[in-house]
Scaffold this active site. Structure first.
Site, PDB file in Angstrom:
ATOM      1  CG  ASP A  80      62.685   9.892  60.766  1.00  0.00           C
ATOM      2  OD1 ASP A  80      62.957  10.767  59.927  1.00  0.00           O
ATOM      3  OD2 ASP A  80      61.523   9.547  61.026  1.00  0.00           O
ATOM      4  CG  HIS A  95      67.262  11.061  53.637  1.00  0.00           C
ATOM      5  ND1 HIS A  95      67.613  10.234  52.588  1.00  0.00           N
ATOM      6  CD2 HIS A  95      66.199  10.470  54.238  1.00  0.00           C
ATOM      7  CE1 HIS A  95      66.784   9.195  52.560  1.00  0.00           C
ATOM      8  NE2 HIS A  95      65.918   9.335  53.543  1.00  0.00           N
TER       9      HIS A  95
END
Length: 463
Positions: free
Chosen positions: A27, A61
């Protein structure tokens, strides 16, 4: 010449090839960086290939364009660019129904009739199916008896990879073969027996799907019917990729290898049970391309980090966990909730002892500093080493070891995020921000190449 340009032209390596790797726990903004690199290359070349080699729908993403954004899960982050070829490689595990739903979601969010990029799925990619998700949820229902399953996302990623280890994977080409019902029917029967062995009826287990409510796996007939509905639509995206990758790798076409998850989640280098099932490091690219691409030939190896902190989800206890009064503020300001799961993330100070280790085992040579705008009017605490008692010690991927270490901190001067956002060139950013970047890079033996200070493509400085 910038550090970025130099990284793409290293002597003895394949020019204009770059791997984008999560350097700590994921992340960090890999999708954003992949999207920007795609745009960077397309200014000079007619075509660029974005290749994903690991993970599946457990990835998240986030990319944005014209004020709109989307969290991609299986599709590579170059998908918004005309001239880009997005390849989902052999090393991935792909849920075919979710993939088609995700394609439609990209079209809907950005108002496309057709995808701007060409999407190609390797016929050798392993299938991730509702059966895998049902099995993972059955394991989760056993609670502490199967501790590792508690860290899973519910997307059935580990069971899909386990199929390969157990020598009975089902691949994308099996779904498109003439005997697909026989192959997938046998697969269903196997998982029905496995789940029955855990004391559950697989047909009644509700599994997760992309952008929809959980639904029952159902009978074998229902399972096969759901796949039959999407086989024809899927065919336009599935290809034998071996010769294509060989041809393009031997050309001048730029390659971006977009990794999923991060080195700290790799099952070899992470801390159990908070690990993923796929290869999150540079060397996984060699496997996914069947050796056509030797990962050692990739010119640039970008590790992406959150500049001033680290975030984590799971049971792991990090030595550098931040005080909760600071962690809560940062979590809300930086939207630290999982793209895929929505889970709130734990917040820790940047740990250079850990990062040095991950750079070494993961193959990282350059650093991308994201979230440089997450800064407050207090010194930036950075862990530079560990102690056990009065003696210095080291990082290793073992929770018992980490529970007994104390971080050694160094404090660095903060900078103004408002002033940073006014800068277009690295030479113009504040001394405090430069000193921070150079310190982290020197401590980890890496070269800084990019800085981001916001969600938009323009919020980037090349170094």
């Amino acid at each position: 010449m910038t550090n970025l340009e130099r990284s793409l032209k290293k002597k003895g390596r394949r020019a204009n090839s770059v791997a984008v790797i999560g350097a700590i726990f994921g992340d960090e903004g890999k999708g954003r960086i992949t999207d920007e690199l795609t745009e960077y290359f397309l200014k000079k070349y007619k075509r660029v290939i974005v290749y994903r080699d690991n993970g599946g729908s457990n990835a998240g993403h986030t990319i944005s364009m014209n004020g709109k954004k989307i969290g991609l899960h299986q599709i590579g982050s170059g998908i918004l660019h005309k001239g880009c070829v997005v390849v989902l490689g052999k090393g991935m595990v792909i849920h075919p129904i979710d993939l088609l739903d995700e394609i439609e979601e990209v079209k809907r969010v950005f108002g496309f009739k057709n995808l701007p990029a060409k999407l190609m799925v390797d016929e050798m990619a392993v299938l991730n199916l509702d059966t895998h998700r049902a099995f993972e949820l059955a394991l989760k229902s056993r609670g502490q008896k199967t501790l590792g399953s508690q860290a899973a996302t519910g997307r059935g990623i580990s069971p899909s990879y386990a199929d390969v280890i157990f020598r009975f994977p089902v691949r994308m080409r099996d779904l498109l073969s003439e005997d697909w019902k026989g192959i997938l029917g046998e697969h269903y029967d196997l998982y029905k027996e496995l789940i029955f062995g855990l004391g559950m009826d697989c047909a009644t287990i509700k599994v997760k799907r992309f952008n929809s409510e959980d639904m029952e796996l159902g009978s074998k007939r229902k399972f096969l019917d759901s796949l039959e509905m999407i086989r024809e639509e899927l065919k336009e995206y599935v290809f034998p990729m071996n010769e294509y990758i060989k041809k393009e790798w031997n050309s001048s076409t730029p390659f971006i290898f977009e990794k999923a998850q991060a080195i700290g989640l790799d099952s070899r280098w992470g801390v159990y049970p908070d690990v993923s099932a796929s290869n999150c490091c540079l060397d996984g690219i060699t496997y996914s391309t069947e050796g056509i691409v030797d990962a050692n030939d990739i010119s640039a190896r970008f590790g992406v980090i959150k500049s001033t902190y680290t975030s984590s989800v799971g049971k792991r206890q990090i030595p550098t966990f931040m005080e909760e009064k600071y962690a809560k503020q940062l979590r809300d300001d930086a939207h630290e909730y999982g793209t895929t799961t929505g889970r709130p993330r734990d917040i820790a100070y940047l740990d250079l002892e850990m990062l040095r280790y991950f750079c070494k085992v993961g193959g990282i040579e350059e650093l991308v500093f994201t979230h440089m705008d997450i800064i407050y009017k207090r010194d930036v605490k950075v862990c530079v080493g560990y102690k056990r008692g009065k003696e210095k010690t080291y990082y290793r991927p073992d929770q018992k070891h980490l529970e007994n270490v104390k971080p050694i901190y160094k404090r660095l001067k903060y900078w103004s995020k408002e002033d940073l956002k006014k800068c277009e060139r690295y030479i113009n950013i504040q001394k405090e921000a430069k000193d921070f970047i150079q310190f982290v890079s020197k401590e980890t033996g890496t070269t800084p190449v990019m800085v981001t200070y916001g969600p938009d493509r323009s919020d980037t400085i090349l170094i």
